[in-house]
Design a protein around this motif. Structure first.
Motif, short mmCIF file in Angstrom:
data_model
loop_
_atom_site.label_atom_id
_atom_site.label_comp_id
_atom_site.label_asym_id
_atom_site.label_seq_id
_atom_site.Cartn_x
_atom_site.Cartn_y
_atom_site.Cartn_z
N ASN A 189 80.42 5.99 60.06
CA ASN A 189 79.52 7.12 59.93
C ASN A 189 78.68 6.92 58.67
N GLU A 190 77.85 7.88 58.33
CA GLU A 190 76.89 7.69 57.24
C GLU A 190 77.59 7.47 55.90
N SER A 191 78.61 8.26 55.63
CA SER A 191 79.32 8.14 54.34
C SER A 191 80.25 6.95 54.31
N PHE A 192 80.83 6.66 55.48
CA PHE A 192 81.83 5.60 55.57
C PHE A 192 81.39 4.57 56.61
N PRO A 193 80.67 3.52 56.18
CA PRO A 193 80.17 2.53 57.14
C PRO A 193 81.26 1.66 57.75
N TRP A 194 82.49 1.81 57.29
CA TRP A 194 83.60 1.06 57.89
C TRP A 194 84.86 1.91 57.79
N ILE A 195 85.42 2.27 58.94
CA ILE A 195 86.70 2.98 59.00
C ILE A 195 87.57 2.22 59.99
N CYS A 196 88.67 1.63 59.50
CA CYS A 196 89.53 0.80 60.34
C CYS A 196 90.97 1.29 60.28
N ASN A 197 91.54 1.49 61.45
CA ASN A 197 92.97 1.80 61.56
C ASN A 197 93.71 0.46 61.64
N ASN A 198 94.29 0.04 60.52
CA ASN A 198 94.95 -1.27 60.45
C ASN A 198 96.09 -1.40 61.45
N SER A 199 96.76 -0.31 61.72
CA SER A 199 97.91 -0.36 62.63
C SER A 199 97.44 -0.63 64.05
N LYS A 200 96.36 0.04 64.46
CA LYS A 200 95.81 -0.22 65.79
C LYS A 200 95.14 -1.59 65.86
N LYS A 201 94.67 -2.07 64.72
CA LYS A 201 94.09 -3.41 64.66
C LYS A 201 95.14 -4.47 64.97
N GLY A 202 96.38 -4.19 64.57
CA GLY A 202 97.44 -5.15 64.88
C GLY A 202 98.42 -5.42 63.76
N LEU A 203 98.24 -4.78 62.59
CA LEU A 203 99.22 -4.97 61.53
C LEU A 203 100.53 -4.30 61.91
N ARG A 204 101.63 -4.87 61.44
CA ARG A 204 102.96 -4.41 61.84
C ARG A 204 103.37 -3.18 61.05
N ASN A 205 102.81 -2.03 61.42
CA ASN A 205 103.09 -0.76 60.75
C ASN A 205 103.65 0.26 61.72
N SER A 206 104.34 1.25 61.18
CA SER A 206 104.85 2.35 62.00
C SER A 206 104.01 3.60 61.85
N SER A 207 103.09 3.61 60.86
CA SER A 207 102.18 4.74 60.64
C SER A 207 100.75 4.25 60.74
N ASP A 208 99.82 5.18 60.85
CA ASP A 208 98.41 4.83 60.86
C ASP A 208 97.94 4.62 59.42
N VAL A 209 97.51 3.41 59.13
CA VAL A 209 97.10 3.03 57.78
C VAL A 209 95.62 2.64 57.84
N PHE A 210 94.80 3.29 57.03
CA PHE A 210 93.35 3.13 57.13
C PHE A 210 92.76 2.38 55.95
N THR A 211 91.72 1.60 56.26
CA THR A 211 90.82 1.03 55.27
C THR A 211 89.45 1.67 55.49
N VAL A 212 88.91 2.28 54.46
CA VAL A 212 87.63 2.98 54.58
C VAL A 212 86.70 2.51 53.47
N ASN A 213 85.55 1.96 53.84
CA ASN A 213 84.53 1.60 52.86
C ASN A 213 83.60 2.78 52.63
N VAL A 214 83.28 3.01 51.38
CA VAL A 214 82.39 4.11 50.99
C VAL A 214 80.98 3.55 50.85
N ASN A 215 79.98 4.29 51.34
CA ASN A 215 78.62 3.76 51.29
C ASN A 215 78.16 3.55 49.85
N ARG A 216 77.12 2.74 49.70
CA ARG A 216 76.72 2.31 48.36
C ARG A 216 76.20 3.48 47.52
N GLU A 217 75.50 4.42 48.15
CA GLU A 217 74.96 5.56 47.39
C GLU A 217 76.09 6.37 46.76
#
Length: 307
Positions: A189-217
């Motif tokens: 989205n506008e504020s967060f150009p990258w929001i990734c659920n690492n657990s759904k991506k394939g990392l071996r986790n039991s909870s939803d763990v997110f990586t979120v990039n914040v826009n440059r502004e």
């Protein structure tokens, strides 16, 4: 002991180069300023979970990178995953930092050590650090180009005309949230150009763990805040987006996140003195550029060390 090559930087370029040099029975030392191997192939724990907060996946475009991907897949270090209907990529299920760690497995590595200066002498190079001095026949710099330029200036070395590289800088936040209403692996989205659920991506986790990039502004607006104020600002933005019950929040500022849209030389090498520079500042940039430049410069080092 005098090494054949001292590599400054334990990211993907430096560790891949070390693996190529070790295959040729060269003695190699990697010196890394941070506490671990990986550079922007960064993975860290959050409670009992893990999260990739640098490079998120591999999508090879060059021949040498395809070859490395096939080798890593045969070893079981990476697997192919589908992020959406149109994109199949490769990840490491136990964290992306396992890739450079594997590549550096046969190499001597010193971490938490800052290279302050490099000095040419009659026998090769003296690498001066804040923990001691080391000797080698050749030296390779693999850190972001602005850091390499600073080291060259301190060392009074003027052999290179460096390419122009524009790195993106921004904040990345990582956290656990099992109350968010997000079904996809990756959204933006506008504020967060990258929001990734690492657990759904394939990392071996039991909870939803997110990586979120914040826009440059927003990143520029919070860059000079205290850790507490920065955390409170990010928490509010995440809450407004829909994340609830956030735990383990960590915020990292990437001064040199990555460079894009570049077409630079594959590497720089002063053959008369055995000093080279490579990494994602070269070639097409990002991981492909880092891998390709390390492979090309390794060939030049082989020839130099035969003399």
């Amino acid at each position: 002991m005098t090494f054949d090559v001292i590599i400054v930087g334990a990211g993907i370029s430096g560790t891949f180069m070390s693996s190529l040099l070790k295959q040729q029975q060269k003695s190699v030392l990697i010196i890394e300023k941070s506490g671990g191997i990986g550079g922007r192939f960064s993975t860290k724990p959050i409670n009992s979970e893990i999260v990739d907060y640098g490079c998120q996946y591999l999508n090879p475009k060059t021949e040498v990178f395809h070859t490395l991907i096939n080798n890593l897949r045969d070893l079981g270090l990476i697997s192919e995953v589908t992020l959406d209907a149109d994109k199949s990529v490769f990840i490491s299920h136990f964290g992306m930092n396992k890739i450079p760690q594997y590549l550096a497995r046969k190499t001597s590595v010193i971490t938490n050590t800052m290279v302050k200066k490099i000095k040419r002498n009659n026998n090769g190079w003296e690498v001066i650090t804040d923990t001691g001095n080391f000797s080698s026949a050749s030296v390779v710099l693999t850190m972001p180009l602005h850091q390499a330029e600073t080291l060259l200036q301190k060392s009074e070395i003027e052999n290179f005309k460096l390419p122009i590289v524009n790195y993106l800088d921004f904040h990345t936040c990582t956290f656990i949230s099992n109350n968010h209403g997000i079904d996809d692996i990756i959204i933006k989205n506008e504020s967060f150009p990258w929001i990734c659920n690492n657990s759904k991506k394939g990392l071996r986790n039991s909870s939803d763990v997110f990586t979120v990039n914040v826009n440059r502004e927003i990143s520029q607006g919070i860059k000079n805040l205290s850790s507490y104020d920065k955390s409170q600002t990010i928490k509010k933005l995440l809450h407004d987006f829909g994340f609830a019950n956030i735990t383990g929040l960590n915020i990292h500022y990437w001064r040199y996140a990555f460079s894009g849209n570049q077409n630079n030389p594959d590497y720089l090498f002063a053959e008369d003195i055995g000093l080279g520079i490579c990494g994602d500042s070269f070639s097409i940039g990002k991981v492909d550029g880092a891998i390709k430049s390390a492979e090309k410069l390794s060939s030049k080092l082989f020839n130099f060390l035969k003399k």
